[in-house]
Write an enzyme that holds these catalytic residues in place. Structure first.
Site, PDB file in Angstrom:
ATOM      1  N   ASP A 111      37.717  46.248  51.437  1.00  0.00           N
ATOM      2  CA  ASP A 111      37.701  47.371  50.502  1.00  0.00           C
ATOM      3  C   ASP A 111      36.985  48.530  51.187  1.00  0.00           C
ATOM      4  O   ASP A 111      37.580  49.270  51.966  1.00  0.00           O
ATOM      5  CB  ASP A 111      37.028  46.918  49.204  1.00  0.00           C
ATOM      6  CG  ASP A 111      37.061  47.956  48.096  1.00  0.00           C
ATOM      7  OD1 ASP A 111      37.750  48.971  48.269  1.00  0.00           O
ATOM      8  OD2 ASP A 111      36.410  47.756  47.055  1.00  0.00           O
ATOM      9  N   ARG A 174      38.368  32.075  41.087  1.00  0.00           N
ATOM     10  CA  ARG A 174      38.677  31.838  42.502  1.00  0.00           C
ATOM     11  C   ARG A 174      39.755  30.779  42.669  1.00  0.00           C
ATOM     12  O   ARG A 174      40.480  30.750  43.663  1.00  0.00           O
ATOM     13  CB  ARG A 174      37.425  31.373  43.256  1.00  0.00           C
ATOM     14  CG  ARG A 174      36.320  32.418  43.366  1.00  0.00           C
ATOM     15  CD  ARG A 174      35.267  31.939  44.364  1.00  0.00           C
ATOM     16  NE  ARG A 174      34.010  32.646  44.279  1.00  0.00           N
ATOM     17  CZ  ARG A 174      33.739  33.814  44.879  1.00  0.00           C
ATOM     18  NH1 ARG A 174      34.662  34.411  45.595  1.00  0.00           N
ATOM     19  NH2 ARG A 174      32.560  34.383  44.762  1.00  0.00           N
TER      20      ARG A 174
HETATM   21  P1  IMP Z   1      33.769  45.818  50.982  1.00  0.00           P
HETATM   22  O1  IMP Z   1      32.423  45.602  51.621  1.00  0.00           O
HETATM   23  O2  IMP Z   1      33.761  46.978  50.028  1.00  0.00           O
HETATM   24  O3  IMP Z   1      34.907  45.895  51.969  1.00  0.00           O
HETATM   25  O4  IMP Z   1      33.996  44.609  50.004  1.00  0.00           O
HETATM   26  C1  IMP Z   1      34.451  43.424  50.430  1.00  0.00           C
HETATM   27  C2  IMP Z   1      34.073  42.324  49.458  1.00  0.00           C
HETATM   28  O5  IMP Z   1      34.038  42.813  48.111  1.00  0.00           O
HETATM   29  C3  IMP Z   1      35.120  41.261  49.487  1.00  0.00           C
HETATM   30  O6  IMP Z   1      34.808  40.262  50.426  1.00  0.00           O
HETATM   31  C4  IMP Z   1      35.114  40.747  48.076  1.00  0.00           C
HETATM   32  O7  IMP Z   1      34.154  39.719  47.948  1.00  0.00           O
HETATM   33  C5  IMP Z   1      34.686  41.922  47.230  1.00  0.00           C
HETATM   34  N1  IMP Z   1      35.847  42.611  46.607  1.00  0.00           N
HETATM   35  C6  IMP Z   1      36.370  43.821  46.934  1.00  0.00           C
HETATM   36  N2  IMP Z   1      37.421  44.121  46.159  1.00  0.00           N
HETATM   37  C7  IMP Z   1      37.562  43.063  45.307  1.00  0.00           C
HETATM   38  C8  IMP Z   1      38.515  42.759  44.260  1.00  0.00           C
HETATM   39  O8  IMP Z   1      39.457  43.510  43.948  1.00  0.00           O
HETATM   40  N3  IMP Z   1      38.329  41.568  43.632  1.00  0.00           N
HETATM   41  C9  IMP Z   1      37.335  40.690  43.926  1.00  0.00           C
HETATM   42  N4  IMP Z   1      36.451  40.918  44.917  1.00  0.00           N
HETATM   43  C10 IMP Z   1      36.556  42.098  45.598  1.00  0.00           C
END
Ligand code: IMP
Ligand code: MG
Length: 193
Positions: A111, A174
């Site tokens: 994300d 999950r």
């Molecule tokens: P980032 O650090 O923003 O890239 O977030 C990554 C982590 O956020 C992932 O490994 C997920 O655990 C969580 N995450 C991000 N988007 C979602 C979603 O749409 N559903 C559930 N978990 C999410």
């Protein structure tokens, strides 16, 4: 924190299914074939980012035809909401032994990229692998804040909060075999967009 309504069939909590189980597994066949070809003759360690990557790890790794090794990393980045918190906490007593290894990090979803940026920074600094690549099941490109480009991507998705196949909301869902969005009544009011 408010208790969510949790009785009933978890499949009925979904609003829309984005990726059916068969679609996910067919895509993992393709990713595994690419990984098998790319890492021929190399010593590969696949590193799972817990807990979100568990389902993908199990299905992807059984499709890779290489004598690879497996490690797990436990990190927290979300703290139960639907937005990335920006801070990443490592919950582990030892870092994996990766010196000289070609490392493939597997995560459920990319994300903002902050989680993987922190993991790559820590692994490359502390563990001294020969190379690091990233495989993610889902890529939310619109959310990107860190300069992370995944090497293997299952599917690109819009800026939606999704659950299932390893992805959770408040620790639940999950175990759903597919990926989709939750009905609003199963999301706490303060997390609804
Ligand atoms: P980032 O650090 O923003 O890239 O977030 C990554 C982590 O956020 C992932 O490994 C997920 O655990 C969580 N995450 C991000 N988007 C979602 C979603 O749409 N559903 C559930 N978990 C999410
Ligand atoms: Mg995760």
């Amino acid at each position: 924190m408010l208790a969510m309504s949790i009785p009933g069939d978890s499949h009925d909590h979904l609003d829309r299914v984005l990726f059916e189980e068969a679609t996910i597994l067919a895509r993992l066949d393709e990713l595994a074939a690419g990984i098998t070809a790319d890492y021929q003759g190399k010593s590969l360690t696949v590193v799972a980012v817990l807990h979100g990557s568990l389902m993908m790890m199990a299905d992807l790794l059984r499709r890779i035809r290489l004598p690879l090794k497996m490690e797990c990393l436990s990190v927290e980045s979300y703290h139960g909401g639907v937005e990335s918190s920006g801070s990443v906490k490592f919950n582990m007593t030892r870092m994996p032994e990766l010196s000289g290894e070609h490392v493939l990090i597997v995560d459920d979803i990319l994300d903002s990229g902050r989680t993987l940026e922190a993991i790559i920074g820590k692994l490359s600094g502390v563990c001294r692998p020969q190379s690091i690549r990233v495989a993610v099941l889902l890529d939310k490109q619109t959310g990107r804040e860190a300069s992370i480009e995944p090497d293997y991507v299952g599917f690109e998705i819009d800026d939606l909060f999704v659950v299932g196949y390893g992805l959770d909301y408040q620790g639940r869902y999950r175990n759903l075999p597919f990926i989709g969005t939750l009905k609003p009544e199963h999301i706490l009011p303060e997390h609804r967009k």
